[in-house]
Write a protein that holds these residues in place. Structure first.
Motif, PDB file in Angstrom:
ATOM      1  N   ALA A  21     -29.928 -31.870 -27.633  1.00 62.11           N
ATOM      2  CA  ALA A  21     -29.130 -31.067 -28.551  1.00 62.11           C
ATOM      3  C   ALA A  21     -27.685 -31.018 -28.062  1.00 62.11           C
ATOM      4  N   GLY A  22     -26.761 -30.751 -28.996  1.00 57.10           N
ATOM      5  CA  GLY A  22     -25.354 -30.674 -28.645  1.00 57.10           C
ATOM      6  C   GLY A  22     -24.476 -31.292 -29.718  1.00 57.10           C
ATOM      7  N   PRO A  30     -24.059 -35.666 -26.696  1.00 62.30           N
ATOM      8  CA  PRO A  30     -23.335 -34.746 -25.809  1.00 62.30           C
ATOM      9  C   PRO A  30     -23.321 -35.196 -24.359  1.00 62.30           C
ATOM     10  N   ASP A  31     -24.260 -36.069 -23.983  1.00 61.69           N
ATOM     11  CA  ASP A  31     -24.296 -36.587 -22.619  1.00 61.69           C
ATOM     12  C   ASP A  31     -23.441 -37.833 -22.448  1.00 61.69           C
ATOM     13  N   PHE A  48     -20.760 -33.802 -35.615  1.00 64.72           N
ATOM     14  CA  PHE A  48     -21.699 -32.791 -36.102  1.00 64.72           C
ATOM     15  C   PHE A  48     -22.461 -32.243 -34.900  1.00 64.72           C
ATOM     16  N   THR A  49     -23.208 -31.176 -35.091  1.00 63.74           N
ATOM     17  CA  THR A  49     -23.879 -30.480 -33.986  1.00 63.74           C
ATOM     18  C   THR A  49     -25.374 -30.369 -34.238  1.00 63.74           C
ATOM     19  N   VAL A  50     -26.146 -30.580 -33.173  1.00 67.51           N
ATOM     20  CA  VAL A  50     -27.599 -30.380 -33.217  1.00 67.51           C
ATOM     21  C   VAL A  50     -27.922 -29.164 -32.361  1.00 67.51           C
ATOM     22  N   ARG A  51     -28.521 -28.155 -32.991  1.00 63.75           N
ATOM     23  CA  ARG A  51     -28.861 -26.928 -32.270  1.00 63.75           C
ATOM     24  C   ARG A  51     -30.118 -27.125 -31.436  1.00 63.75           C
TER      25      ARG A  51
END
Length: 199
Positions: free
Chosen positions: A104-105, A77-78, A127-130
């Motif tokens: 996360a993101g 996400p960064d 995909f997403t990491v909470r």
């Protein structure tokens, strides 16, 4: 009279040759289209929501892959790469190790690989990491801790009972001593009076 039948035969032969050629072309090109390499499975999968970043991304294709042309990238996400090292090819599987300490993101997986028989395959998904929340103790655990503290500390009622008991005991002991002193003084005075009378 023989000219017309010959022309009819030639026309009929031509009409049969054209469909036969078309069928032959389809028969040759169909296996090539069916042989196109595709991505069969991915772990993590597209649109997955995970509690943490997995140690690796694994892509499995329909054909064996070539190590030399295997390119896989995972962007966090960064905007930075979450990959550690280079992709590793094992037969139909291409895997890439990830940095599990990444934030996360939303993560994007992009790949471009070439199968052993020369078919290129490319694509991307996300995909997403909470974010992981700090664990909170269960209500029963908190209640048990409170109960333990309450049982370890004497209650105010117990303090009051102990104070009253101590006061009563002191009063009883003090009162008994006073009675003995008064009795001794009385006996002494009585003896003095009898001695004075000459009894």
């Amino acid at each position: 009279m023989n000219v017309l039948p010959r022309r009819a035969v030639r026309t009929a032969a031509r009409s049969l040759v054209v469909p036969a050629v078309a069928v032959t072309v389809l028969a040759v090109t169909a296996p090539q289209a069916a042989a196109h390499t595709e991505l069969d499975t991915a772990s993590p999968g597209a649109s997955a929501a995970l509690a943490g970043l997995p140690p690796r991304v694994t892509l499995t294709f329909s054909d064996a892959m070539t190590q030399k042309y295997a390119k896989v990238a995972v962007t966090g996400p960064d905007g930075k790469s979450a990959a550690v090292g280079q992709p590793e090819v094992r037969d139909r599987t291409v895997s890439l190790t990830l940095d599990t300490g990444s934030p996360a993101g939303r993560y994007t997986v992009g790949y471009r690989v070439v199968s052993a028989d020369g078919h290129p395959v490319s694509g991307s998904y996300s995909f997403t990491v909470r974010a992981s929340d700090s664990p909170t103790p269960a209500p029963r655990a908190v209640e048990s801790a409170a109960e333990k503290r309450a049982s370890a500390e004497p209650s105010p009622e117990k303090h009051a009972a102990e104070g009253t008991s101590g006061t009563n005991t002191s009063a009883v002991v003090g009162g008994g001593t006073l009675v003995l002193v008064l009795a001794a003084v009385g006996a002494y005075v009585a003896r003095r009076r009898r001695a004075g009378r000459g009894d």
